[in-house]
Design an enzyme around this catalytic site. Structure first.
Site, mmCIF file in Angstrom:
data_model
loop_
_atom_site.group_PDB
_atom_site.id
_atom_site.type_symbol
_atom_site.label_atom_id
_atom_site.label_comp_id
_atom_site.label_asym_id
_atom_site.label_seq_id
_atom_site.Cartn_x
_atom_site.Cartn_y
_atom_site.Cartn_z
ATOM 1 N N LYS A 1 -6.345 27.113 -7.695
ATOM 2 C CA LYS A 1 -7.471 27.557 -8.526
ATOM 3 C C LYS A 1 -8.638 28.018 -7.641
ATOM 4 C CE LYS A 1 -10.452 25.915 -12.327
ATOM 5 N NZ LYS A 1 -10.812 24.748 -13.160
ATOM 6 N N SER B 1 -10.441 25.457 -18.199
ATOM 7 C CA SER B 1 -10.740 26.568 -17.325
ATOM 8 C C SER B 1 -9.639 26.923 -16.336
ATOM 9 C CB SER B 1 -12.026 26.275 -16.553
ATOM 10 O OG SER B 1 -11.861 25.145 -15.731
ATOM 11 N N SER C 1 -9.926 20.570 -18.218
ATOM 12 C CA SER C 1 -9.515 21.868 -17.694
ATOM 13 C C SER C 1 -8.157 21.952 -17.009
ATOM 14 C CB SER C 1 -10.571 22.414 -16.741
ATOM 15 O OG SER C 1 -11.564 23.078 -17.477
HETATM 16 N N1 GLN Z 1 -13.981 23.173 -21.435
HETATM 17 C C1 GLN Z 1 -14.855 22.178 -20.900
HETATM 18 C C2 GLN Z 1 -16.137 22.854 -20.473
HETATM 19 O O1 GLN Z 1 -16.303 23.961 -20.796
HETATM 20 C C3 GLN Z 1 -14.198 21.503 -19.724
HETATM 21 C C4 GLN Z 1 -14.108 22.367 -18.560
HETATM 22 C C5 GLN Z 1 -13.521 21.686 -17.366
HETATM 23 O O2 GLN Z 1 -12.847 20.682 -17.475
HETATM 24 N N2 GLN Z 1 -13.833 22.245 -16.204
HETATM 25 O O3 GLN Z 1 -16.978 22.291 -19.842
#
Ligand code: GLN
Length: 483
Positions: free
Chosen positions: A77, A152, A176
């Protein structure tokens, strides 16, 4: 096809000399060339570097070396720093940024012999649930190209699902790695807070961020987790606890395992097929000898508001460093303030700006006690819910997300709807406990559904054992999208 191998099968074949690392890597690069123009999982493909590393891996093997991941091609990532290779966090504010060092988790993979195929797409600074917040482009779900892969870490999940990598690293701050794994039909684990070093992970919310692993089987993710876990003097929040042998935990035996089913995780408004698949998976665990018990996690409903105070607050502080002075491009306006304003104004996307504003507000004098401090207190109540639950059960089984993958654009203009897609994953992040996801079914449109298994902090072995036992008895994880 070499790209259909699991990571552990590929290890066996490499060891036996049946295939070479160059063949395996080339097969993945060919697959990327064939399908990534549609899926768009990768932001950067490091072809030359990968082939060089593969040739070296083959050479080292002929010299008798046999590190655990020698010659295994993986995806990383793009929030994880990789020396000499662009690392953008999916943000135009870091466009062209080339890190001067490699973070610990990725370095551990390299030291074990792994080969990096490239860097995967992400919502900007990991803020989002669909990869639509990427500053560059949206990744498509390999099961239905009109749908999001989740986020994400959507690029990593899509790459593993579409056979463009044998495994991948992602990060999980509030879901995420788990939510995209569920949407893309692959396995993922968010380890306990402190299990994996965050050194070289560009911070979003430091008290929540953890690096996690994607694989197509539980065994594959256990191998990756074993490689990246452990204490690191460069991250004072990484724990001294020894790293257990995660593959040894995969005994296949869950006789008598106490599995809690939290009633707060089956809510009105969730897609009925998701509930049915998760309930069927729980029955399967029972058939394997698990002792199923209904439990309650009473503060679950506060996880979303608590998360959206704590995470933006930390983000507002962490992202202050991006101003065009030290990292990434600068929108120069001569004087200092106009330059900051132009750089941050033009290069941060709308979701990142929203979080910075929310966080700055929550931390400001006069509001701190009412918002940030209150959120921290409720966070403790959420953690105590889990402490109490794990006094009676060994793992908790729940859905990962209320729905399967949604359409691209469907929630893009409605932040609250987007935030709700993490309603089942946020609590585990706030509590710092283990969360794994494995495929457990499909909906009427053939879109994957993921079972979430939660475990007490540092009890990754039990979570992996339960997930593996389920996989021994079912074949959801063997399905592949047609591309
Ligand atoms: N979707 C959640 C956010 O927008 C979690 C994102 C994540 O785990 N990086 O913060």
């Amino acid at each position: 096809m070499l790209t259909n191998l699991t990571l552990t099968d590929a290890q066996t074949k490499l060891r036996a000399g049946a295939i070479t690392a160059v063949e395996l890597t080339q097969a993945h690069l060919d697959r990327i060339q064939a399908v990534d123009p549609q899926v768009k999982a990768y932001l950067t493909i490091t072809e030359e570097r990968a082939l060089e590393a593969a040739a070296q891996a083959d050479q080292r093997r002929t010299e008798g070396e046999d590190t655990p991941l020698l010659g295994i091609p993986l995806a990383i990532k793009d929030v994880l720093m990789t020396q000499g290779v662009p690392t953008t966090c999916g943000s135009r504010i870091l466009e062209g940024f080339i890190p001067p060092y490699t973070g610990t988790a990725v370095q551990n993979l390299f030291d074990a012999g792994a080969i990096m195929l490239g860097k995967t797409n992400t919502d900007e600074f990991a803020m989002g649930s669909s990869t639509e917040n990427s500053g560059f482009f949206t990744t498509h779900n390999p099961w239905d190209l009109d749908r999001v892969p989740g986020g994400s870490s959507g690029g990593s999940a899509a790459a593993v699902a579409a056979r463009m990598a044998l495994g991948a690293l992602g990060t999980d701050t509030g879901g995420s790695v788990r939510q995209p794994a569920s949407f893309c039909g692959v396995c993922a684990i968010k380890p306990s807070y402190g299990r994996v070093s965050r050194y070289g992970l560009i911070a979003f919310a430091s008290s929540l961020d953890q690096i996690g692993a994607f694989g197509r089987t539980v065994e594959d993710m256990a191998v990756l987790l074993g490689t990246i876990a452990g204490h690191d003097p460069r991250d004072s929040t990484s724990m001294q606890e020894p790293v257990p042998d995660y593959t040894a935990a995969l005994t296949g035996d869950i006789q008598g395992l106490r599995v809690g089913v939290p009633k707060e995780y089956f809510i009105d408004g969730m897609q009925p097929e998701v509930e049915q698949a998760v309930r069927a998976a729980i029955e399967q665990l029972a058939a394997l000898g698990a002792d199923i018990r209904e439990i309650s996690l009473p503060h679950t409903e506060y996880a979303l508001p608590v998360y959206y105070l704590v995470a933006p607050s930390e983000a507002s502080a962490n992202l202050a460093r991006f101003d065009g002075v030290r990292y990434g491009p600068r929108e120069s306006q001569g004087a200092m303030w106009p330059t900051y304003k132009a750089t941050r104004g033009e290069r941060f996307g709308p979701e990142v700006k929203r979080r910075i504003m929310l966080g700055t507000y929550a931390l400001s004098a006069g509001y701190y006690d009412a918002y940030y401090l209150k959120a921290q207190k409720v966070r403790t109540l959420i953690k105590q819910d889990f402490d109490q639950a794990f006094a009676d059960v060994d793992v908790i089984a729940a859905p990962t997300a209320p729905t399967t993958a949604f359409k691209i654009g469907e929630k893009a203009d409605d932040p609250l709807q987007m935030y709700l897609s993490d309603v089942f994953t946020l609590s585990a992040s706030l509590a710092g406990i283990v969360g794994a996801v494995i495929p457990c079914g499909v909906d009427g449109a053939n879109l994957p559904i993921g079972l979430q298994l939660l475990g007490a902090a540092f009890d990754e072995p039990t979570v992996l054992r339960a997930a593996h036992a389920y996989q021994q008895a079912t074949d959801w994880h063997t399905r592949a999208p047609e591309l």
